[in-house]
Design a protein around this motif. Structure first.
Motif, PDB file in Angstrom:
ATOM      1  N   TYR A  92      -3.087  -0.763 -11.357  1.00  0.00           N
ATOM      2  CA  TYR A  92      -3.334  -1.181  -9.975  1.00  0.00           C
ATOM      3  C   TYR A  92      -4.124  -2.490  -9.942  1.00  0.00           C
ATOM      4  O   TYR A  92      -3.582  -3.539  -9.610  1.00  0.00           O
ATOM      5  CB  TYR A  92      -4.086  -0.072  -9.236  1.00  0.00           C
ATOM      6  CG  TYR A  92      -4.453  -0.377  -7.804  1.00  0.00           C
ATOM      7  CD1 TYR A  92      -3.464  -0.518  -6.836  1.00  0.00           C
ATOM      8  CD2 TYR A  92      -5.790  -0.502  -7.416  1.00  0.00           C
ATOM      9  CE1 TYR A  92      -3.797  -0.784  -5.510  1.00  0.00           C
ATOM     10  CE2 TYR A  92      -6.143  -0.754  -6.094  1.00  0.00           C
ATOM     11  CZ  TYR A  92      -5.146  -0.906  -5.142  1.00  0.00           C
ATOM     12  OH  TYR A  92      -5.486  -1.162  -3.829  1.00  0.00           O
ATOM     13  N   LYS A 125      -2.263   5.543   7.056  1.00  0.00           N
ATOM     14  CA  LYS A 125      -3.662   5.971   6.899  1.00  0.00           C
ATOM     15  C   LYS A 125      -3.782   7.480   7.107  1.00  0.00           C
ATOM     16  O   LYS A 125      -4.487   8.175   6.357  1.00  0.00           O
ATOM     17  CB  LYS A 125      -4.522   5.210   7.905  1.00  0.00           C
ATOM     18  CG  LYS A 125      -6.013   5.463   7.807  1.00  0.00           C
ATOM     19  CD  LYS A 125      -6.740   4.569   8.806  1.00  0.00           C
ATOM     20  CE  LYS A 125      -8.211   4.916   8.899  1.00  0.00           C
ATOM     21  NZ  LYS A 125      -8.925   4.065   9.882  1.00  0.00           N
ATOM     22  N   TYR A 174      -6.774   5.573  -4.264  1.00  0.00           N
ATOM     23  CA  TYR A 174      -6.627   6.130  -2.916  1.00  0.00           C
ATOM     24  C   TYR A 174      -7.735   5.616  -1.989  1.00  0.00           C
ATOM     25  O   TYR A 174      -7.471   5.221  -0.844  1.00  0.00           O
ATOM     26  CB  TYR A 174      -6.666   7.655  -2.993  1.00  0.00           C
ATOM     27  CG  TYR A 174      -5.378   8.342  -2.623  1.00  0.00           C
ATOM     28  CD1 TYR A 174      -4.202   8.099  -3.323  1.00  0.00           C
ATOM     29  CD2 TYR A 174      -5.331   9.258  -1.575  1.00  0.00           C
ATOM     30  CE1 TYR A 174      -3.030   8.734  -2.991  1.00  0.00           C
ATOM     31  CE2 TYR A 174      -4.161   9.905  -1.228  1.00  0.00           C
ATOM     32  CZ  TYR A 174      -3.016   9.642  -1.935  1.00  0.00           C
ATOM     33  OH  TYR A 174      -1.846  10.283  -1.595  1.00  0.00           O
ATOM     34  N   ILE A 201       0.833  -1.203   0.000  1.00  0.00           N
ATOM     35  CA  ILE A 201       0.000   0.000   0.000  1.00  0.00           C
ATOM     36  C   ILE A 201       0.867   1.252   0.000  1.00  0.00           C
ATOM     37  O   ILE A 201       0.600   2.216  -0.743  1.00  0.00           O
ATOM     38  CB  ILE A 201      -0.957  -0.017   1.209  1.00  0.00           C
ATOM     39  CG1 ILE A 201      -2.009  -1.110   1.029  1.00  0.00           C
ATOM     40  CG2 ILE A 201      -1.632   1.342   1.398  1.00  0.00           C
ATOM     41  CD1 ILE A 201      -2.843  -1.373   2.262  1.00  0.00           C
ATOM     42  N   LEU A 254      -7.086   2.094  -1.086  1.00  0.00           N
ATOM     43  CA  LEU A 254      -5.988   1.959  -0.127  1.00  0.00           C
ATOM     44  C   LEU A 254      -6.483   2.207   1.296  1.00  0.00           C
ATOM     45  O   LEU A 254      -6.079   1.506   2.234  1.00  0.00           O
ATOM     46  CB  LEU A 254      -4.850   2.922  -0.476  1.00  0.00           C
ATOM     47  CG  LEU A 254      -4.142   2.697  -1.817  1.00  0.00           C
ATOM     48  CD1 LEU A 254      -3.001   3.707  -1.994  1.00  0.00           C
ATOM     49  CD2 LEU A 254      -3.621   1.275  -1.947  1.00  0.00           C
ATOM     50  N   ARG A 298      -8.403  -0.884   2.320  1.00  0.00           N
ATOM     51  CA  ARG A 298      -7.484  -1.980   2.618  1.00  0.00           C
ATOM     52  C   ARG A 298      -6.802  -1.774   3.967  1.00  0.00           C
ATOM     53  O   ARG A 298      -6.609  -2.736   4.725  1.00  0.00           O
ATOM     54  CB  ARG A 298      -6.439  -2.097   1.511  1.00  0.00           C
ATOM     55  CG  ARG A 298      -6.976  -2.631   0.202  1.00  0.00           C
ATOM     56  CD  ARG A 298      -5.902  -2.666  -0.876  1.00  0.00           C
ATOM     57  NE  ARG A 298      -4.818  -3.592  -0.534  1.00  0.00           N
ATOM     58  CZ  ARG A 298      -3.721  -3.744  -1.274  1.00  0.00           C
ATOM     59  NH1 ARG A 298      -3.563  -3.018  -2.380  1.00  0.00           N
ATOM     60  NH2 ARG A 298      -2.791  -4.602  -0.907  1.00  0.00           N
ATOM     61  N   TYR A 342       2.193   1.704  -3.551  1.00  0.00           N
ATOM     62  CA  TYR A 342       1.195   2.199  -4.498  1.00  0.00           C
ATOM     63  C   TYR A 342       0.891   3.673  -4.266  1.00  0.00           C
ATOM     64  O   TYR A 342       0.637   4.420  -5.214  1.00  0.00           O
ATOM     65  CB  TYR A 342      -0.088   1.368  -4.421  1.00  0.00           C
ATOM     66  CG  TYR A 342      -0.068   0.164  -5.339  1.00  0.00           C
ATOM     67  CD1 TYR A 342       0.045   0.313  -6.723  1.00  0.00           C
ATOM     68  CD2 TYR A 342      -0.154  -1.131  -4.825  1.00  0.00           C
ATOM     69  CE1 TYR A 342       0.072  -0.785  -7.567  1.00  0.00           C
ATOM     70  CE2 TYR A 342      -0.129  -2.240  -5.665  1.00  0.00           C
ATOM     71  CZ  TYR A 342      -0.013  -2.054  -7.036  1.00  0.00           C
ATOM     72  OH  TYR A 342       0.019  -3.139  -7.870  1.00  0.00           O
ATOM     73  N   GLN A 343       0.920   4.101  -2.998  1.00  0.00           N
ATOM     74  CA  GLN A 343       0.693   5.521  -2.782  1.00  0.00           C
ATOM     75  C   GLN A 343       1.808   6.357  -3.393  1.00  0.00           C
ATOM     76  O   GLN A 343       1.564   7.402  -3.986  1.00  0.00           O
ATOM     77  CB  GLN A 343       0.568   5.850  -1.288  1.00  0.00           C
ATOM     78  CG  GLN A 343       0.019   7.253  -1.085  1.00  0.00           C
ATOM     79  CD  GLN A 343       0.508   7.928   0.177  1.00  0.00           C
ATOM     80  OE1 GLN A 343       1.187   7.325   0.987  1.00  0.00           O
ATOM     81  NE2 GLN A 343       0.166   9.191   0.328  1.00  0.00           N
TER      82      GLN A 343
END
Length: 486
Positions: free
Chosen positions: A156, A220, A177, A141, A180, A183, A144-145
């Motif tokens: 993705y 987060k 986003y 995560i 994410l 998740r 990917y951000q």
């Protein structure tokens, strides 16, 4: 450290061949050993940290964007010319998708194949394996951000599936986003600190599940604060829930990758500045002049002083003379200096911003703001008296009326060794004021607001590249991310 990944992890983004129906097509008959999930996870952590901290002009140019470093030799990179022989976006894309996400994907497959030790109960085994998978997904995560914050829309949902999807579509960045965040919420409900995880291979937290829970909440929080201007409701909810659950607020909780003192596993800044024997980088006048004006005590760690004890910076985008400017400080040049993915200064600045935006947090913005500066200075060994003096300086003291400027400028100074995170603060808050007079015309004389897509994607995955470019408003250095609306 050897790069360990299956050829399968490269295919979905870079191979031009079609899917082969032969059941033996993807079998590597010459593979001499099976790599453990622990080794794959360690390698992914290292490759991610390397990418985020290296000053290599082939991989990471964010210190140029943020006026932290200037160059003496390779001027094009400092002018944001990324389409020549170096192809910085291509290299970063490849590093994150292949060396990081590829290894993480293989690590998850490895975890699924592990067998329970005879002496372990089924309950402990299931909890341990769930913790392992959750931790690997947290690093995924985070990666990917970084990709979204670098390029915008990226592969993705169809990424890392080369057996079935050779040319993946690009997903909408906003949708990524939101997924994410979802998740992370699932992972936070899964992680159980009452049970073990990795007994080896975890360089960040040594398998400490509590540390990973704090990491998850900090991630987060980071995602939530980036949504502040584009989705205030989700941002507020995400930031508040993360902060209330517990984030990194002291340096003891920093997410660090501990490098070794020997090649090839030493710190990448040391590798590029000392081990290379080159003199390619100097401090840039923007950060030097700002810290000079504030008499910032971190200068001795950030920069090498001139013979007269002063600090002098060069100009980004020009071919500067090494001996006439301050170089990178010794505080950053130890071969085993840890690489940082999260630190207390960064997280406290996010909390300060959230409080300034009116979110319901435990403390007011000024407290978090001062805690952020204090954490940064403590990390660099500044004594309490000098910290107190700095915090009361008129141009440092918190101002509710100008909170974006105060947080933006002080986060910029604190993030000196973390160019990518600094770039996010800059794009979100629009401070400090940075110019780029020597930038390529493609950047319109400005600090880029994104990286362009890799050249390889244009030639290999052209249809999806065209669609993604159109969706974000053009594949340009000046196109803004979905959350950068100011």
């Amino acid at each position: 450290m050897k790069k360990i990944f299956s050829i399968l992890t490269i295919g979905s983004l870079f191979l031009t061949s079609c899917v082969n129906g032969d059941e033996d097509f993807n079998n590597n008959q010459s593979q001499p050993y099976v790599v453990s999930a622990e080794v794959l996870f360690t390698n992914a952590q290292k490759e991610l940290t390397d990418q985020m901290i290296t000053p290599s002009v082939n991989l990471n140019v964010f210190r140029f964007m943020q006026h932290y470093l200037a160059s003496t030799t390779y001027r094009n990179d400092a002018r944001f010319i990324f389409t020549g022989t170096r192809r910085v976006p291509d290299n970063m894309w490849l590093a994150l998708y292949t060396d990081v996400l590829g290894n993480l994907d293989e690590a998850k497959k490895g975890i699924a194949k592990e067998t329970k030790p005879t002496a372990m109960t089924e309950q402990v085994w299931q909890k341990q394996q769930a913790n392992k998978l959750a931790i690997v997904n947290l690093v995924e995560i985070y990666t990917y951000q970084v990709l979204v914050d670098s390029f915008g829309n990226v592969p993705y949902s169809q990424a890392l599936k080369p057996e079935t999807i050779v040319l993946p579509k690009y997903d909408d960045a906003k949708t990524i986003y939101e997924d994410l965040v979802s998740r992370l919420n699932v992972i936070l409900s899964t992680l159980d600190s009452g049970y073990p995880s990795f007994t080896s291979g975890d360089n960040f937290y040594n398998g400490n599940v509590s540390g990973w829970i704090t990491f998850a909440n900090s991630l987060k929080l980071k995602i939530g604060i980036n949504l502040a201007d584009v989705n205030p409701t989700l941002a507020k909810q995400t930031v508040e829930s993360a902060a209330n659950a517990g984030v990194i607020t002291a340096n003891s909780g920093n997410t660090l990758f501990q490098y070794d003192s020997t090649s090839p596993n030493f710190n990448r800044i040391y590798a590029e500045v000392i081990a290379s024997g080159r003199q390619d980088f100097i401090a840039e006048e923007g950060i030097v002049n700002s810290m000079n004006s504030l008499n910032d005590p971190r200068r001795a760690s950030y920069f090498e002083a001139m013979s007269d004890g002063t600090y002098v910076g060069g100009v980004v985008g020009l071919a500067n003379i090494y001996d006439e400017n301050s170089s990178i400080g010794e505080g950053l040049l130890s071969p085993n200096e840890p690489g940082v993915l999260f630190d207390a200064a960064e997280i406290n600045f996010y909390l300060a911003e959230g409080a300034a935006r009116g979110y319901s947090l435990a403390s007011p913005a000024q407290v978090y703001y001062e805690n952020a500066i204090r954490a940064s200075m403590q990390y660099w060994g500044i004594n309490s008296a000098d910290i107190a003096t700095y915090l009361t300086s008129p141009n440092v003291a918190y101002s509710a009326a100008n909170w974006k400027q105060r947080i933006g400028e002080q986060a910029w100074i604190a993030m000196y060794n973390r160019g990518f995170e600094s770039w996010n603060f800059y794009r979100r808050l629009d401070y400090p004021t940075l110019t780029a007079p020597n930038a390529t015309p493609a950047a319109d004389g400005k600090v880029p607001t994104r990286l362009t897509y890799p050249i390889n994607e244009q030639t290999v995955n052209g249809a999806n590249w065209t669609s993604a470019s159109s969706a974000i408003g053009g594949d340009k250095l000046t196109t803004k991310l979905f959350w950068d609306i100011n």
